[in-house]
Write a protein that holds these residues in place. Structure first.
Motif, PDB file in Angstrom:
ATOM      1  N   VAL A 171       0.826  -1.207   0.000  1.00 17.06           N
ATOM      2  CA  VAL A 171       0.000   0.000   0.000  1.00 17.06           C
ATOM      3  C   VAL A 171       0.862   1.259   0.000  1.00 17.06           C
ATOM      4  CG1 VAL A 171      -1.756   1.310   1.255  1.00 17.06           C
ATOM      5  CG2 VAL A 171      -1.887  -1.178   1.180  1.00 17.06           C
ATOM      6  N   PHE A 172       0.573   2.138  -0.940  1.00 16.37           N
ATOM      7  CA  PHE A 172       1.155   3.475  -0.994  1.00 16.37           C
ATOM      8  C   PHE A 172       0.184   4.431  -0.302  1.00 16.37           C
ATOM      9  CE2 PHE A 172       2.749   1.085  -4.541  1.00 16.37           C
ATOM     10  CZ  PHE A 172       4.065   1.486  -4.709  1.00 16.37           C
ATOM     11  N   ARG A 173       0.725   5.445   0.404  1.00 18.05           N
ATOM     12  CA  ARG A 173      -0.127   6.398   1.111  1.00 18.05           C
ATOM     13  C   ARG A 173       0.437   7.804   1.006  1.00 18.05           C
ATOM     14  NH1 ARG A 173       0.162   2.258   5.327  1.00 18.05           N
ATOM     15  NH2 ARG A 173      -1.880   1.339   5.776  1.00 18.05           N
ATOM     16  N   GLY A 174      -0.461   8.781   1.122  1.00 14.16           N
ATOM     17  CA  GLY A 174      -0.005  10.159   1.138  1.00 14.16           C
ATOM     18  C   GLY A 174      -1.087  11.112   1.616  1.00 14.16           C
ATOM     19  N   LEU A 175      -0.675  12.358   1.872  1.00 12.24           N
ATOM     20  CA  LEU A 175      -1.582  13.442   2.245  1.00 12.24           C
ATOM     21  C   LEU A 175      -1.430  14.567   1.240  1.00 12.24           C
ATOM     22  CD1 LEU A 175      -1.109  13.833   6.121  1.00 12.24           C
ATOM     23  CD2 LEU A 175      -3.186  13.106   4.969  1.00 12.24           C
ATOM     24  N   VAL A 176      -2.549  15.165   0.840  1.00  9.71           N
ATOM     25  CA  VAL A 176      -2.487  16.297  -0.090  1.00  9.71           C
ATOM     26  C   VAL A 176      -3.268  17.474   0.489  1.00  9.71           C
ATOM     27  CG1 VAL A 176      -2.151  14.914  -2.158  1.00  9.71           C
ATOM     28  CG2 VAL A 176      -4.471  15.398  -1.400  1.00  9.71           C
ATOM     29  N   ASN A 218       7.882  -7.887  -0.369  1.00  6.11           N
ATOM     30  CA  ASN A 218       9.127  -7.188  -0.710  1.00  6.11           C
ATOM     31  C   ASN A 218       9.379  -7.167  -2.220  1.00  6.11           C
ATOM     32  OD1 ASN A 218       9.848  -6.718   2.076  1.00  6.11           O
ATOM     33  ND2 ASN A 218      10.444  -8.872   2.188  1.00  6.11           N
ATOM     34  N   ASP A 219       8.340  -6.951  -2.987  1.00  2.00           N
ATOM     35  CA  ASP A 219       8.432  -6.927  -4.451  1.00  2.00           C
ATOM     36  C   ASP A 219       9.269  -5.735  -4.902  1.00  2.00           C
ATOM     37  OD1 ASP A 219       7.769  -6.441  -7.250  1.00  2.00           O
ATOM     38  OD2 ASP A 219       6.094  -7.831  -6.983  1.00  2.00           O
ATOM     39  N   THR A 220      10.449  -6.008  -5.451  1.00  2.02           N
ATOM     40  CA  THR A 220      11.378  -4.921  -5.796  1.00  2.02           C
ATOM     41  C   THR A 220      10.827  -4.024  -6.904  1.00  2.02           C
ATOM     42  OG1 THR A 220      12.547  -6.444  -7.284  1.00  2.02           O
ATOM     43  CG2 THR A 220      13.434  -6.159  -5.061  1.00  2.02           C
ATOM     44  N   LYS A 221      10.079  -4.602  -7.829  1.00  2.67           N
ATOM     45  CA  LYS A 221       9.519  -3.800  -8.918  1.00  2.67           C
ATOM     46  C   LYS A 221       8.494  -2.801  -8.390  1.00  2.67           C
ATOM     47  CE  LYS A 221       6.940  -4.128 -13.274  1.00  2.67           C
ATOM     48  NZ  LYS A 221       6.255  -5.046 -14.219  1.00  2.67           N
ATOM     49  N   ILE A 222       7.549  -3.298  -7.578  1.00  2.25           N
ATOM     50  CA  ILE A 222       6.514  -2.417  -7.023  1.00  2.25           C
ATOM     51  C   ILE A 222       7.123  -1.431  -6.033  1.00  2.25           C
ATOM     52  CG2 ILE A 222       4.363  -2.323  -5.706  1.00  2.25           C
ATOM     53  CD1 ILE A 222       4.015  -3.496  -8.478  1.00  2.25           C
ATOM     54  N   HIS A 223       8.080  -1.871  -5.250  1.00  2.00           N
ATOM     55  CA  HIS A 223       8.700  -0.994  -4.254  1.00  2.00           C
ATOM     56  C   HIS A 223       9.496   0.135  -4.912  1.00  2.00           C
ATOM     57  CE1 HIS A 223       8.434  -3.365  -0.258  1.00  2.00           C
ATOM     58  NE2 HIS A 223       7.407  -3.654  -1.028  1.00  2.00           N
ATOM     59  N   ALA A 224       9.826  -0.025  -6.180  1.00  2.00           N
ATOM     60  CA  ALA A 224      10.553   1.027  -6.894  1.00  2.00           C
ATOM     61  C   ALA A 224       9.610   2.087  -7.480  1.00  2.00           C
ATOM     62  CB  ALA A 224      11.387   0.412  -8.016  1.00  2.00           C
ATOM     63  N   PHE A 225       8.299   1.864  -7.351  1.00  3.05           N
ATOM     64  CA  PHE A 225       7.335   2.823  -7.892  1.00  3.05           C
ATOM     65  C   PHE A 225       7.454   4.178  -7.196  1.00  3.05           C
ATOM     66  CE2 PHE A 225       3.606   0.193  -9.847  1.00  3.05           C
ATOM     67  CZ  PHE A 225       4.512  -0.418 -10.705  1.00  3.05           C
ATOM     68  N   ALA A 226       7.414   5.237  -7.989  1.00  2.00           N
ATOM     69  CA  ALA A 226       7.336   6.606  -7.482  1.00  2.00           C
ATOM     70  C   ALA A 226       6.064   7.244  -8.037  1.00  2.00           C
ATOM     71  CB  ALA A 226       8.569   7.393  -7.892  1.00  2.00           C
ATOM     72  N   THR A 251       8.142  13.382  -2.848  1.00  2.00           N
ATOM     73  CA  THR A 251       9.001  12.787  -1.818  1.00  2.00           C
ATOM     74  C   THR A 251       8.269  12.251  -0.590  1.00  2.00           C
ATOM     75  OG1 THR A 251       9.345  14.998  -0.886  1.00  2.00           O
ATOM     76  CG2 THR A 251      10.967  14.210  -2.491  1.00  2.00           C
ATOM     77  N   ASP A 252       6.995  12.537  -0.448  1.00  2.31           N
ATOM     78  CA  ASP A 252       6.306  12.195   0.798  1.00  2.31           C
ATOM     79  C   ASP A 252       5.343  11.024   0.651  1.00  2.31           C
ATOM     80  OD1 ASP A 252       7.572  14.218   2.240  1.00  2.31           O
ATOM     81  OD2 ASP A 252       6.120  15.714   1.547  1.00  2.31           O
TER      82      ASP A 252
END
Length: 374
Positions: A171-176, A218-226, A251-252
């Protein structure tokens, strides 16, 4: 009573605030050098606010929380799959994790919190419990509350065979900031074979978002997503999703693989009691992780105030083990349904979701409000 709390997170600090108010000698031990929460947004359900009754902490939460009363699930083209109206006559709130922690901490004296205290071992007995630290002298207490999260050293000391279990998605998370959402009181999730996107309104035109993608541990491909990878992957989603990702800074963005725990049979081990994620880590699919930790703290404090020592721990165990087991399993089940990647299966799932009456889905969460306080 002299009480140690291991972990200055949401559950640990809630327990500290309530137990100090009762007159107990409480010490909170935090391994980090500051009291802080790594996370974006969070929901605190009416089940927690109701159990706080008229406590001043409930007022504090209401001051920082955005009221959310509807949860919508849609497909990637914004076609509705389900719409859940949250329980009437109660308040469901969303806020940033750090704001929540700051409010709870304001009810705990600074003198009760000891940072840079890493618990390495626990000697548990019938009459006392002794904590060993990596750099400080050992200390003994009448009770130790383990509130040190999913990778709990406290749980490792008393229930070493219960390990976190990867649930198959990250899961990716952020605040806007300065986001103009169409419905300020509605939390939304968009489900697709590529993953799901959640958008949750906060106060002051802020929003919390998450993206959940099925992946190996620990999927390296997905973990490299920006940010650009997420924008490209979900570029076909509705404008609201694209707008949120556009406003997210590069960056956040937080990223975590999702784990939970198989339900424990007990949270009480002589003079050690487990609480929050240390006791019952769950996936975030019901938005109940922090809420259940706070419920644990409320129920434990109520039991300690109401019963003698042994009966208080027995009562806490009886009230919390069975209830949180249900939340773990229900949340795990929702995750399995929501994270489908086969396009045909997703199509069938969506059709079924549209047929099921919304009221029937709403009824699946009613048990959250029925757990007892003491």
């Amino acid at each position: 009573m002299k009480i140690a709390i291991v972990g200055a997170g949401i559950g640990g600090l809630t327990a500290a605030a309530l137990l100090i108010e009762q007159g107990h000698d409480v010490s909170v031990f935090e391994k980090k050098d500051a009291v802080s929460e790594l996370g974006a947004g969070i929901g605190i359900g009416g089940n927690v606010i109701d159990k706080l009754n008229n406590h001043d902490l409930a007022k504090g939460l209401k001051n920082i929380g955005q009221v959310v009363d509807v949860m919508e699930v849609l497909d990637e083209k914004a076609n509705p799959l389900s719409k859940i109206k949250l329980k009437k006559n109660t308040v469901n709130l969303t806020m940033s994790r750090q704001s929540l922690l700051d409010v709870i901490q304001s009810y705990v004296p600074d003198s009760a919190i000891f940072t840079n205290h890493y618990v390495t071992d626990i000697e548990n007995g019938d009459l006392k419990v002794t904590l060993q630290f990596s750099e400080q002298p050992s200390q003994s207490f009448d009770l130790c509350i383990g509130a040190d999260g999913i990778h709990s050293n406290t749980r490792q000391a008393v229930a070493p065979n219960n390990k976190p279990i990867y649930q198959g998605y990250t899961v990716f998370r952020g605040l806007v900031d300065e986001i103009d959402l169409k419905d300020g009181n509605v939390a939304k999730e968009y489900w697709s074979s590529k993953g799901r996107v959640g958008i949750v309104p906060l106060l002051n035109n802020q929003a919390y978002w998450f993206i959940s993608i099925t992946a190996k541990e620990n999927d390296t491909k997905i973990h490299a997503f920006a940010k650009p990878h997420l924008q490209a992957r979900f570029n076909h989603f509705p404008n609201e999703v694209r707008q949120v990702l556009d406003k997210q800074s590069e960056t956040d963005i937080l990223l975590h693989d999702m784990y939970d725990l198989n339900p424990l049979k007990t949270f009480v081990y002589q003079r050690v009691v487990l609480l929050g994620d240390a006791a019952h880590a769950m996936t975030p699919n019901m938005g109940q992780g922090a809420g259940q930790a706070m419920e644990d703290a409320i129920v434990l404090a109520n039991c300690i105030q109401t019963y003698d020592f042994d009966m208080a721990l027995q009562r806490y165990n009886k009230l919390r083990v069975k209830h949180t087991k249900k939340v773990i399993k229900r949340s795990r089940k929702i995750g399995k349904i929501a994270q489908r990647t086969n396009k045909f299966v997703v199509k069938v799932r969506n059709k079924i979701a549209q047929i099921i009456p919304n009221q029937l889905i709403s009824n699946q969460t009613k048990f959250l409000y029925k757990s007892k306080e003491k």
